[in-house]
Each structure stands twice: as structure tokens, then as C-alpha cells.
Motif scaffolding. Sequence first.
Motif, PDB file in Angstrom:
ATOM      1  N   MET A   1       0.833  -1.183   0.000  1.00  0.00           N
ATOM      2  CA  MET A   1       0.000   0.000   0.000  1.00  0.00           C
ATOM      3  C   MET A   1       0.879   1.247   0.000  1.00  0.00           C
TER       4      MET A   1
ATOM      5  N   LYS B   1       1.826   4.581   1.277  1.00  0.00           N
ATOM      6  CA  LYS B   1       1.519   5.315   2.509  1.00  0.00           C
ATOM      7  C   LYS B   1       1.162   6.766   2.241  1.00  0.00           C
TER       8      LYS B   1
ATOM      9  N   ALA C   1      -8.360  -3.331   4.595  1.00  0.00           N
ATOM     10  CA  ALA C   1      -7.008  -3.377   4.024  1.00  0.00           C
ATOM     11  C   ALA C   1      -5.964  -3.158   5.114  1.00  0.00           C
ATOM     12  N   MET C   2      -6.222  -2.208   6.017  1.00  0.00           N
ATOM     13  CA  MET C   2      -5.316  -1.971   7.147  1.00  0.00           C
ATOM     14  C   MET C   2      -5.247  -3.201   8.039  1.00  0.00           C
TER      15      MET C   2
ATOM     16  N   LYS D   1      -3.022  -5.707   6.375  1.00  0.00           N
ATOM     17  CA  LYS D   1      -1.607  -5.337   6.482  1.00  0.00           C
ATOM     18  C   LYS D   1      -1.087  -5.606   7.889  1.00  0.00           C
TER      19      LYS D   1
ATOM     20  N   GLU E   1      -0.670  -9.295   8.348  1.00  0.00           N
ATOM     21  CA  GLU E   1       0.509  -9.775   7.620  1.00  0.00           C
ATOM     22  C   GLU E   1       1.779  -9.510   8.422  1.00  0.00           C
ATOM     23  N   ASN E   2       1.838  -8.352   9.086  1.00  0.00           N
ATOM     24  CA  ASN E   2       3.004  -8.038   9.919  1.00  0.00           C
ATOM     25  C   ASN E   2       3.075  -8.944  11.140  1.00  0.00           C
TER      26      ASN E   2
ATOM     27  N   ASN F   1      -4.043 -14.605   9.758  1.00  0.00           N
ATOM     28  CA  ASN F   1      -4.522 -13.767   8.657  1.00  0.00           C
ATOM     29  C   ASN F   1      -5.956 -14.114   8.298  1.00  0.00           C
TER      30      ASN F   1
ATOM     31  N   GLU G   1       6.869  -3.986   8.197  1.00  0.00           N
ATOM     32  CA  GLU G   1       6.866  -2.524   8.239  1.00  0.00           C
ATOM     33  C   GLU G   1       6.847  -1.995   9.659  1.00  0.00           C
TER      34      GLU G   1
ATOM     35  N   SER H   1       2.305  -3.671  15.434  1.00  0.00           N
ATOM     36  CA  SER H   1       1.464  -4.519  14.588  1.00  0.00           C
ATOM     37  C   SER H   1       0.232  -5.008  15.343  1.00  0.00           C
TER      38      SER H   1
ATOM     39  N   SER I   1      -6.223  -8.680  -0.441  1.00  0.00           N
ATOM     40  CA  SER I   1      -4.918  -8.020  -0.542  1.00  0.00           C
ATOM     41  C   SER I   1      -3.792  -8.915  -0.043  1.00  0.00           C
ATOM     42  N   ALA I   2      -3.964  -9.509   1.135  1.00  0.00           N
ATOM     43  CA  ALA I   2      -2.884 -10.300   1.718  1.00  0.00           C
ATOM     44  C   ALA I   2      -2.544 -11.525   0.877  1.00  0.00           C
TER      45      ALA I   2
END
Length: 353
Positions: free
Chosen positions: A1, A3, A43-44, A47, A50-51, A65, A202, A208, A259-260
Motif C-alpha cells: 500500500m 503510505k 485493508a489496514m 496489512k 501480515e506483519n 490472517n 513494516e 502490529s 490483498s494479503a
Amino acid sequence: MNKKWFYPILILSTLISTVVHFTVHNQPLQFATACLSLLFWAAMLGKATENVAHYAGERLGGLLNATFGNAAELIIAIFLVKEGFFDMVKASVTGSIIGNLLLVLGLSLFAGGLKFKTQQFNPMLAGHNASLMMLSVIALFVPAVFLQQLPSAKINNVSLIISGALILGYFLWLYFSLVTHKEELGEKIDGMPDHVEGEEPEWSKGVSILLLVVSTAFVALQSEWLVHSVEAVAQALGWSELFVGAFLIAIIGNAAEHSAAIFLAMKNRIGAAVEIAIGSSLQISLFVAPMLVFISWLFGNPMNIIFSTYEIAAIAVSAFIASSISRDGSTNWYEGVLLLIVYTILGTVFFVV
């Protein structure tokens, strides 16, 4: 994504949705702004998950996930159950299952296959996933055939028993796959190293987890607002509850998995992508749907586990082709196309029925 634009749009869409919800008495507009905000928060959520998965390992990461990716669907469904929209709940469950098996998995195989000619993952895990998909179909098919003519009280009692059995089966599967047969099913399910150079997360572990909690909270809030306006939107557009639940709500709720899983497939982590897509579908059918039956009792308005013929047929077709494609532990872009074609077929017929 990106930022530079993602976070400003995330904040802006949330503010707009809040203002519209409390000051504008236009339900279609409330629905649209809640959908937009929910997409960005999903989406957030994806993400952040995923982290967190980076620190938890690939198998457990895929489960996390799928679990937090399903948070949107579960929260939306709980509010629908509370409002008594049982047909829409079952349609959204159906849509979530077929959306993960066909749309999420199809896009993942297609995107990953364009970059890598053939992608491999653990065939033993694929075989177990196929068996569990068949269990999902059986659990929906048998009550629909045998319970239709029974009094509602008996149907509700049998629904509780079946739901309890499915939840027990799901937790035993987690124990089997993550504890007793962890080595056979493989921690590195697609043969890739746990941490690829240049693929550091990230955020730190603490950040996270914090963002995971915050994202889940905002997904819950936007989901409640969406549910309050969804019936009016369906009536205004002339769409059936079946289509709205099975496709519109399911696509919005599946944004995190979209997305993931796709990004992981494009990094040649097809095993993790399959674990998210199929694992999420199994979690919906073996845990979320049965749990909603129990939750409905807490609200004093029991929901049974009998799905319509259309819904059972859609789930059965999706499970059959997803099982056929993934059972050998090898994928390519054309198999992704096949899944997307089936999803298009189902979307078309659901729209017109």
C-alpha cells in the motif's frame, strides 16, 4: 500500500462516514460511505495481520490472517443476526465461502502464476483441506434434506448439535495441524524461508498488534453502520437479499484476504496464500457459521442451520472445483482463471434469481 495516499484516504473516508451517519438521513449514502471506509480499514487489518504473521511463522501466520480477515464477516453477521436478517446472514456466509474459494484463491493463483510458471505447496495439507471442504458441504446438505419437514423447535435443537460438532471438529483440526502433525504438514508450507531478505515487516511486533486491535474495532464500527442501511439499499436497487449478502457484503468483508493472499502469491508464497483463502473459507463454514447459531440464541431469536438449495449448490460447486485444483499441491495461472469463471457464473445467476 502506498503510505502517501493510503493513510490520508483512510482517515478522510472514516470522517466522511461518521459525518454522514450522524447528520445525513440518506441510507444509500450512509451505506456507500460505510462501505468505502470499511474497505480501507479491512485493508489496514490485512496489512497489520501480515506483519503479525511475520513474527508468528507461516502456518500460524496464515491462520491469524484468515482469522482477523474474517473479523469483518463475523462482525457484520453478528449485527445481521441481532436485527433478525437470517436470510441475509446465510447468504453472506455463503458468499464468504465461495468468495474465498473462488475469488480470493482465483486471483491469488492468477497473479502468482503470471509471475511464476508453476507454484508448489504442501500436498498433504492440500488433501486435508479438500476433505474439510467436503465436510462443510455435508454439514449444510444433510440438515437441508432431513430437517425441512420437522417442527421449528426440533430444527433449532438439531442445529445446535450440528453446530457444536462442527466447532469441535474445527478446533481438533487446529490441534492436529498445529500440534500433533505440525512437522508433516510443514511449518514452511510453500518451501520458502520464513524471512526473505528485504521482506522485513513494516512495523514492530507491538505496533502490529496495536494496529490489529484498532483496525478490528473500526471494522466493527463501520460494519454496524453498514448493516443499518443495507436493507434499504437492497430495496432501492431492486437487489435480492441473496445477492446482497452473497456478493456485495462478502466482497467488502473479504477485502483483507484479497490483498494479503494476492501479495503473498506474487512473492511466490503460494502456500501461505492458499492457507489464507481456503483456511478462511473453512473457518467460516466450520466455526463462524455454527457460532452464529449459538449467538442467535443469546439474542433470543434462534437461527437454524438450514441453507437454501441455491446456497448449498453454490458452496458445493465451489468446494468441488477448489478441491480439484488444489489437491495436488501445484498451481498455475490458468487454474486461477477457472476459479474466476465459476465465480462469474455464480454471481450472474445469483443476481437474476
